[in-house]
Design a protein around this motif. Structure first.
Motif, PDB file in Angstrom:
ATOM      1  N   GLU A   1       0.839  -1.040  -0.010  1.00  0.00           N
ATOM      2  CA  GLU A   1       0.256   0.336   0.174  1.00  0.00           C
ATOM      3  C   GLU A   1       0.677   1.082   0.165  1.00  0.00           C
ATOM      4  O   GLU A   1       0.830   2.009   0.008  1.00  0.00           O
ATOM      5  CB  GLU A   1      -1.182   0.230   1.354  1.00  0.00           C
ATOM      6  N   LYS A   2       1.785   1.023   0.960  1.00  0.00           N
ATOM      7  CA  LYS A   2       2.578   2.706   1.288  1.00  0.00           C
ATOM      8  C   LYS A   2       3.140   2.792  -0.314  1.00  0.00           C
ATOM      9  O   LYS A   2       3.090   4.340  -0.876  1.00  0.00           O
ATOM     10  CB  LYS A   2       3.685   2.403   1.849  1.00  0.00           C
ATOM     11  N   ARG A   3       3.937   1.560  -1.281  1.00  0.00           N
ATOM     12  CA  ARG A   3       4.858   1.948  -2.077  1.00  0.00           C
ATOM     13  C   ARG A   3       3.463   2.371  -3.406  1.00  0.00           C
ATOM     14  O   ARG A   3       4.178   3.634  -3.923  1.00  0.00           O
ATOM     15  CB  ARG A   3       5.123   0.389  -2.402  1.00  0.00           C
ATOM     16  N   VAL A   4       2.514   1.735  -3.304  1.00  0.00           N
ATOM     17  CA  VAL A   4       1.345   2.589  -4.692  1.00  0.00           C
ATOM     18  C   VAL A   4       0.862   4.011  -3.644  1.00  0.00           C
ATOM     19  O   VAL A   4       0.873   4.694  -5.004  1.00  0.00           O
ATOM     20  CB  VAL A   4      -0.043   1.511  -4.564  1.00  0.00           C
ATOM     21  N   GLU A   5       1.214   4.128  -3.221  1.00  0.00           N
ATOM     22  CA  GLU A   5       1.211   5.949  -2.657  1.00  0.00           C
ATOM     23  C   GLU A   5       2.176   6.683  -3.131  1.00  0.00           C
ATOM     24  O   GLU A   5       1.977   7.212  -4.220  1.00  0.00           O
ATOM     25  CB  GLU A   5       0.915   5.489  -0.999  1.00  0.00           C
ATOM     26  N   ASP A   6       3.230   5.730  -2.788  1.00  0.00           N
ATOM     27  CA  ASP A   6       4.345   7.087  -3.528  1.00  0.00           C
ATOM     28  C   ASP A   6       4.703   6.627  -4.835  1.00  0.00           C
ATOM     29  O   ASP A   6       4.822   7.929  -5.575  1.00  0.00           O
ATOM     30  CB  ASP A   6       5.405   6.157  -2.893  1.00  0.00           C
ATOM     31  N   PHE A   7       4.627   5.710  -5.294  1.00  0.00           N
ATOM     32  CA  PHE A   7       5.364   5.320  -6.785  1.00  0.00           C
ATOM     33  C   PHE A   7       3.426   5.970  -7.605  1.00  0.00           C
ATOM     34  O   PHE A   7       3.724   6.242  -9.029  1.00  0.00           O
ATOM     35  CB  PHE A   7       5.280   4.061  -7.056  1.00  0.00           C
ATOM     36  N   PHE A   8       2.487   5.572  -6.908  1.00  0.00           N
ATOM     37  CA  PHE A   8       1.161   5.636  -8.226  1.00  0.00           C
ATOM     38  C   PHE A   8       0.325   6.658  -8.126  1.00  0.00           C
ATOM     39  O   PHE A   8       0.358   7.689  -8.908  1.00  0.00           O
ATOM     40  CB  PHE A   8       0.641   4.554  -8.600  1.00  0.00           C
ATOM     41  N   LEU A   9      -0.251   6.694  -6.271  1.00  0.00           N
ATOM     42  CA  LEU A   9      -0.541   7.930  -6.544  1.00  0.00           C
ATOM     43  C   LEU A   9      -0.249   9.225  -6.186  1.00  0.00           C
ATOM     44  O   LEU A   9      -0.750  10.788  -6.679  1.00  0.00           O
ATOM     45  CB  LEU A   9      -1.785   7.806  -4.763  1.00  0.00           C
TER      46      LEU A   9
END
Length: 364
Positions: free
Chosen positions: A199-207
């Motif tokens: 989740e945190k990496r999706v926040e960082d890289f995508f969102l």
């Protein structure tokens, strides 16, 4: 050889990221002449969300998630030349390991197949009494989804006799270019279930990237993201069945891959999404990880990002022509070097070597 493979699910990709891996590898093993039976529990609504019928190249046994059914299917391990227990089955994992290996014949090849080695190692390293730790020295081999030398070293230190990374690959009959689909026509798309260490990496890289370039359109697929706060230019579509994966990968200008925290921290392994996307001719943007260059050439066959700022800069300057060039180069590379047919040949050679070693007389 007759192979019993106890895993999460062959028939459903629902909350089951290993489905593509199992399908691609085991189909090719069957084509090499092996007789494969896949045992999977009726759990987590996977059987209600099947995206594949039982194939003609593999016998599939679906069993109830009960102790009685567990005892029945583990006893059947005695009928096979090769007994494989995969990680992450999700139901009676420890019992499956202990009981299948106990039931296996003395001349059978016994393998633990880890499709999430970093997470498994984090669980068993501090626990000397863990059933897998106790069982490891008696197994013929550990095969892993990947991980490279760090995972080999970690498992060897815990008593594994042999460790063999068998990386993800491409099944070109399953993942290939198709016409674009308007449902998925955006600038950048990402597909992945919501998991704690993703989740945190999706926040960082995508969102974060989406928030930086509001003029671009983004698409998020996968289970569990429904209540997640997202920028206005991100559209969420929920679970994407495997039948739509080619269109999902072909239709956007680019597709993003993000490794989970554990995979980024321990060894390396290209996720199935890397080969699903490149096999469809997609322009892939991937988070930076050690070993990526073993599989795809940065800047030529894949674009590499260190964070959401990098993703935003890449997308701001990416043209459709450039994206098409990268997608074509990646497709050519994976067809040449990274098919499941070549991965299956690796496993075939390993099994023959282990069979021959077992047949050798024990020194007096």
């Amino acid at each position: 050889m007759r192979i019993a493979f106890y895993g999460s699910s062959l028939l459903s990709s629902y909350w089951n990221g290993a489905a593509t891996y199992y399908r691609g590898l085991l189909k090719q093993m069957a084509l090499l002449g092996h007789d494969v039976t896949f045992y999977e529990p009726d759990a987590y609504d996977r059987q209600k969300n099947r995206d594949m019928d039982p194939p003609d190249w593999c016998r599939v046994v679906v069993y109830d998630a009960t102790e009685e059914a567990l005892a029945r299917v583990t006893a059947e391990a005695a009928d096979y030349d090769v007994v494989v227990k995969a990680s992450g089955v999700g139901v009676f994992d420890n019992e499956l390991l202990v009981q299948t290996m106990a039931a296996a014949r003395s001349d059978a090849i016994r393998i633990y197949w880890d499709v999430d080695a970093p997470a498994t190692l984090a669980e068993i390293q501090p626990d000397a009494a863990h059933p897998l730790r106790v069982t490891l020295p008696s197994l013929d081999a550990v095969c892993t989804y990947g991980g490279g030398q760090p995972v080999i070293d970690a498992y060897t230190a815990l008593g594994a006799r042999a460790v063999h990374p068998i990386y993800n690959g491409l099944d070109p009959e399953t993942h290939h270019p198709v016409p674009a689909d308007s449902r998925f026509s955006v600038d950048l798309a990402f597909l992945g279930n919501r998991l704690p260490d993703r989740e945190k990496r999706v926040e960082d890289f995508f969102l974060d990237a989406a928030a930086r370039i509001p003029e671009k359109s983004f698409l998020l697929g996968g289970s569990g993201w429904g209540d997640k706060h997202m920028p206005d230019n991100v559209r969420y579509i929920g679970h994407v069945g495997t039948g739509d994966h080619n269109a999902f990968n072909c239709s956007p200008m680019a597709v993003l891959n993000i490794n989970r925290d554990s995979m980024a921290a321990t060894g390396f392994s290209p996720p199935t999404r890397v080969f699903e996307a490149t096999g469809a001719g997609a322009c892939l943007i991937c988070d930076a990880w050690t070993g990526l260059e073993m599989f795809l050439e940065p800047d030529t066959e894949v674009l590499v990002a260190r964070d959401g700022r990098d993703v935003g800069e890449i997308m701001s300057g990416l043209t459709r022509e450039r994206a098409d060039e990268i997608g074509k180069a990646a497709l050519s590379r994976v067809l040449r070097d990274h098919t499941y047919a070549s991965r299956a040949q690796e496993v075939h050679r390993l099994l023959r070597a282990m069979r021959d070693a077992k047949a050798e007389p024990t020194p007096a």
